[in-house]
Scaffold this active site. Structure first.
Site, PDB file in Angstrom:
ATOM      1  N   GLU A 132       0.816  -1.213   0.000  1.00  0.00           N
ATOM      2  CA  GLU A 132       0.000   0.000   0.000  1.00  0.00           C
ATOM      3  C   GLU A 132       0.852   1.267   0.000  1.00  0.00           C
ATOM      4  O   GLU A 132       0.577   2.234   0.712  1.00  0.00           O
ATOM      5  CB  GLU A 132      -0.961  -0.011   1.194  1.00  0.00           C
ATOM      6  CG  GLU A 132      -1.941  -1.173   1.146  1.00  0.00           C
ATOM      7  CD  GLU A 132      -2.948  -1.170   2.282  1.00  0.00           C
ATOM      8  OE1 GLU A 132      -2.804  -0.360   3.219  1.00  0.00           O
ATOM      9  OE2 GLU A 132      -3.886  -1.996   2.243  1.00  0.00           O
TER      10      GLU A 132
ATOM     11  N   GLU B 164      -4.133  -8.993   0.538  1.00  0.00           N
ATOM     12  CA  GLU B 164      -4.653  -8.680   1.872  1.00  0.00           C
ATOM     13  C   GLU B 164      -6.162  -8.594   1.784  1.00  0.00           C
ATOM     14  O   GLU B 164      -6.704  -7.944   0.885  1.00  0.00           O
ATOM     15  CB  GLU B 164      -4.058  -7.371   2.386  1.00  0.00           C
ATOM     16  CG  GLU B 164      -4.427  -7.040   3.823  1.00  0.00           C
ATOM     17  CD  GLU B 164      -3.665  -5.810   4.325  1.00  0.00           C
ATOM     18  OE1 GLU B 164      -2.454  -5.711   4.052  1.00  0.00           O
ATOM     19  OE2 GLU B 164      -4.295  -4.954   4.958  1.00  0.00           O
TER      20      GLU B 164
END
Length: 839
Positions: free
Chosen positions: A427, A534
């Site tokens: 991220e 994720e």
């Protein structure tokens, strides 16, 4: 008289044989000496620049053994600069010192010190000489002590650790020399640090080609020649293949050579049968072994297929994984192999077969265990690049250190067969944010730019964003060091203008959340390969239930909004989630449905310290785990077990201690059956069967004290029965150890579950008694916990309240043989003692 003479001669003979044995043992002293360097360090939690000097007086400092995490020893406080997001524990500056003597026989050899990880900003001195500095807290590193050693005399290592600038992490980092340290002594001609690289080709059940690249380092003042002998042995020590070759290495140079061996009828490594070989390489000069190096070997073939997902040894395998932070609950960040093994075994028993190392290089012991236990690992390098996420995080060091850190990361880990992909970022904000030109080396950017054009990695290379160029650079660095594994990254921006996707450098497109788009991925990114890096971010507290259970609580309402709720707990019904996440059931339904998805990594396997979403203080640890911080499974564990494992499952919950007149939602996870029938005090409340892709059945039941019983059946025949009873008042404590015999090595652990039971010996699920622990014998209390994310009591204290009926105490061997006796006491309850042996 003759009898005495015979006894004397026999005694003399035994002494001579013993001496001969000693001579043989000394003659067989290993060519490469590797010794743990963990014992009897001195430590102080304050800064004193003069502590780097050799003559500094450290006699008043605390003596301890490594690995050590000083932060976990404190009470939790919202005033600690790390904030609740960083675990609400203190940082600071700490110093470590250790004196040691080097044998004069080692003069002429090279001695190195290896650190597996120091958090963070470490500086290391030997005898007052600065060896170097390393900002990253997760990377392993080595220093050469040789030029500064005094042989046959005392030497002093000093390490300064600066974790004072906070917050520098979005989760609990720990502080100190929190991973293992070793001394390594070798001949000047030796296999270099992380100097082997093994790959396999043409793998089948009949044979496999094993390629071993060896890097030799000659730090002598003269050219040297040697013979290299490499031997593959199986798990039983039997030789399966060997090869020898001759090499000549120039003075003060490194050279690489390749050895190729054929392994007949190999046992293939898989998640269900993780078979391991070993390669031992000897460096022989004039008939003498001068170095010896072991390389793990797991033989397997794999690919990521656009339509079928992950293929292992020719068979489709869905990756059923979890993300794991590095802390070990009440042990903090201080690594312990048994604690890691326990976590992995709990996950394996659930049916889990994958680990994502969120979001940094893990301890080497974790990867060793994944090799031996059969986990499909996504090994992750960075949580951020240039753009910061926390005020004092690694982004400030990225420009200077990312090349060295990424290189060392790959070199250290690339021989682990459990690793199937590399992640270069999680991220990262470079997915969207434009990077200022002056944050990138312009010459380097131009090289990357032209390279991308020549490789036609993007139809619009002229418009490649600086962040896409950086992605290409990092991916190419990985592929240069290990071309056998794909590169991915965790992305919460799923749309095509994500700079990491635009780079064309990703071998597998990794997606974090955005489950509404998963079914559209082949349309959005035709011809690509996909994995859910994720997922889920469901929120649960073990033993806490919020009804109605068919209502999903979204907390917080939006990611950037605060959230408050009395008690700061979350429901264990799988009906509480973040706004960006999904429930456990919904996530697995989707991953199971789409064959093109290689699999998923659930956020997270275990709760972890810090990041207490959706709350802030007084919470200090996460709610995301399938298993709580103490290692006790939450109810959803059994949903996964029913779906991911071949175990027969029937799990009935919640507990059955409620208020009269209350209506309670009762759930059951089950498998290998057609239906479940529920009974309350012998009366049937009806049969339920799962519909469609549902993974549970449930009833809404007016509470009556007594016994709740569930029976699963297949074809009308009973499969399993489970009962939950209304517990009475607690009358005594019960201790249950996961292991009652430990190795007396100073590190082995026993995890002991603490419960309060009623007069019938039934555990009381709502008990909250404060329990005090005392210990005698060959061990000590390493930590206590109960899984409550809001408890501010230090996890190192020998007392803990029961939380929803359970607590945990961890007992550690002190290195001596003998018995350990642990006693638990609580006001108003009968105390209990458990005995553990150390052998």
């Amino acid at each position: 008289m003759k009898k005495h003479v015979i006894l004397y001669l026999l005694s003399l003979l035994s002494v001579l044989l013993a001496l001969q044995s000693c001579d043989k043992n000394s003659a067989k002293e290993p060519a490469r000496k590797i010794s743990l360097f963990n014992s009897e360090w001195k430590f102080i939690l304050r800064d004193d620049p003069s502590a780097s000097t050799e003559s500094f007086n450290d006699s008043s400092w605390r003596v301890l053994n490594l690995p050590h995490d000083w932060s976990i020893e404190a009470d939790f406080s919202e005033n600690n600069p790390a904030t609740p997001g960083g675990g609400a524990l203190p940082g600071g500056i700490g110093w470590y010192r250790k004196t040691f003597t080097v044998d004069t026989a080692d003069k002429g050899k090279q001695t190195f010190i290896d650190f597996d990880g120091v958090y963070w900003n470490s500086s290391v001195w030997i005898n007052g000489n600065l060896l170097g500095e390393r900002p990253s807290g997760y990377i392993s590193f080595r220093y050469d002590l040789t030029p500064y050693l005094k042989y046959g005399q005392e030497n002093t290592i000093a390490v300064r650790v600066d974790n004072s600038k906070q917050p520098n992490s979005r989760w609990y980092s720990g502080s100190g020399i929190y991973r293992n340290v070793r001394l390594v002594t070798v001949d000047p001609l030796h296999i270099a640090h992380w100097g082997t690289y093994v790959t396999t080709e043409n793998v089948s059940a009949e044979s496999a080609e094993v390629n071993l690249r060896l890097t030799l380092e000659n730090n002598s003042k003269e050219m040297r020649s040697a013979e290299l002998i490499s031997v593959i042995t199986d798990a039983g020590g039997k030789v399966k293949a060997e090869i020898n070759s001759k090499v000549t290495v120039s003075k003060e140079e490194k050279m690489e050579t390749v050895q190729v061996m054929k392994l007949e009828k190999p046992m293939l490594w898989s998640d269900t049968r993780p078979y391991m070989y070993n390669i031992t390489t000897q460096v022989i000069e004039e008939g003498k072994v001068i170095d010896e190096y072991d390389t793990p070997l797991g033989v397997r073939s794999f690919e990521f297929d656009r339509a079928k997902g992950f293929i292992l040894n020719g068979e489709p395998v869905k990756i059923k994984g979890v993300c794991q932070h590095h802390d070990l609950g009440c042990l903090g960040a201080a690594v312990n192999e048994r604690a890691l093994e326990r976590q992995l075994q709990i996950l394996k028993d659930m049916g889990c077969n994958g680990i994502r190392t969120a979001h940094n290089p893990p301890a080497p012991e974790l990867l060793d265990l994944c090799d031996r236990m059969g986990f499909i690992v996504q090994n992750e390098a960075f949580d951020m690049w240039h753009k910061r996420k926390s005020q004092e995080d690694y982004s400030q060091f990225f420009a200077e250190w990312h090349e060295r850190d990424l290189t060392d990361f790959i070199l250290r880990d690339r021989n682990h067969p459990s690793i199937f992909m590399w992640s270069i970022g999680n991220e990262v904000l470079e997915q969207w944010v434009h990077m200022d030109v002056d944050t990138l080396d312009l010459q380097q950017a131009n090289i990357l730019f032209n390279f991308a054009k020549s490789m036609n990695k993007n139809e619009h290379s002229d418009d490649l964003h600086a962040n896409a160029l950086l992605t290409i650079k990092l991916a190419d660095m990985v592929k240069e060091l290990d071309p056998t594994r794909p590169v991915t990254s965790g992305n919460q921006e799923p749309r095509p203008y994500n700079n990491l996707f635009k780079s064309g450098a990703m071998d597998i497109y990794g997606f974090n959340y955005n489950d509404d788009l998963w079914g559209k991925l082949p349309e959005m990114y035709p011809g690509q390969k996909y994995i859910i890096t994720e997922s889920t971010s469901a929120l649960m507290t073990r033993g806490h239930y919020e009804m109605p259970s068919d209502h999903v609580f979204i907390r917080p309402e939006r990611w950037d909004l605060p959230y408050e709720n009395p008690g700061n707990q979350c429901s264990a019904y799988d009906n509480s989630r973040t706004p960006w996440g999904t429930t456990h059931e919904r996530t697995w339904q989707l991953v199971k449905k789409y064959g093109f998805l290689s699999g998923m990594y659930v956020w997270t396997g275990f709760d972890y310290l810090g990041e207490p979403t959706p709350y802030w203080w007084p919470s200090r640890s996460s709610y995301f785990g399938i298993i709580d911080l103490a290692g006790f499974p939450k109810d959803v564990y059994y949903m996964y077990q029913s779906e991911w494992s071949d175990k027969t499952v029937l799990h009935l919950f919640p507990h059955w201690n409620w208020e009269a007149g209350q209506t309670v939602d009762v759930w059951a996870y089950y498998n290998q059956a057609d239906e479940v029938e529920l009974y309350l005090n012998g009366k049937s409340l009806g049969k339920r069967s799962r519909k469609g892709d549902e993974m549970k059945v449930w009833w809404r039941v007016p509470y009556q004290a007594g016994t709740l019983k569930a029976v699963s059946r297949k074809g009308g025949k009973e499969v399993l029965t489970r009962e939950i009873k209304t517990a009475g008042s607690p009358v005594e404590l019960r201790l249950t150890a996961d292991r009652q015999t430990l190795t007396a090595d100073g590190t082995d652990l026993s995890f002991i579950t603490v419960e309060a039971v009623d007069a019938d010996g039934y555990p009381v699920p709502v008990a909250d008694n404060m329990v005090n622990f005392s210990i005698e014998g060959s061990g000590f209390i390493a930590g206590t916990d109960n899984g409550d994310p809001t408890n501010h009591h230090s996890l190192k204290k020998p007392s803990r309240s029961l939380f929803n009926g359970k607590a945990l105490v961890v007992v550690q061997s002190d290195g001596k043989k003998g018995d350990i006796s642990l006693t638990a006491t609580a006001t108003g309850l009968k105390s209990t003692t458990i005995n553990i042996k150390c052998k």
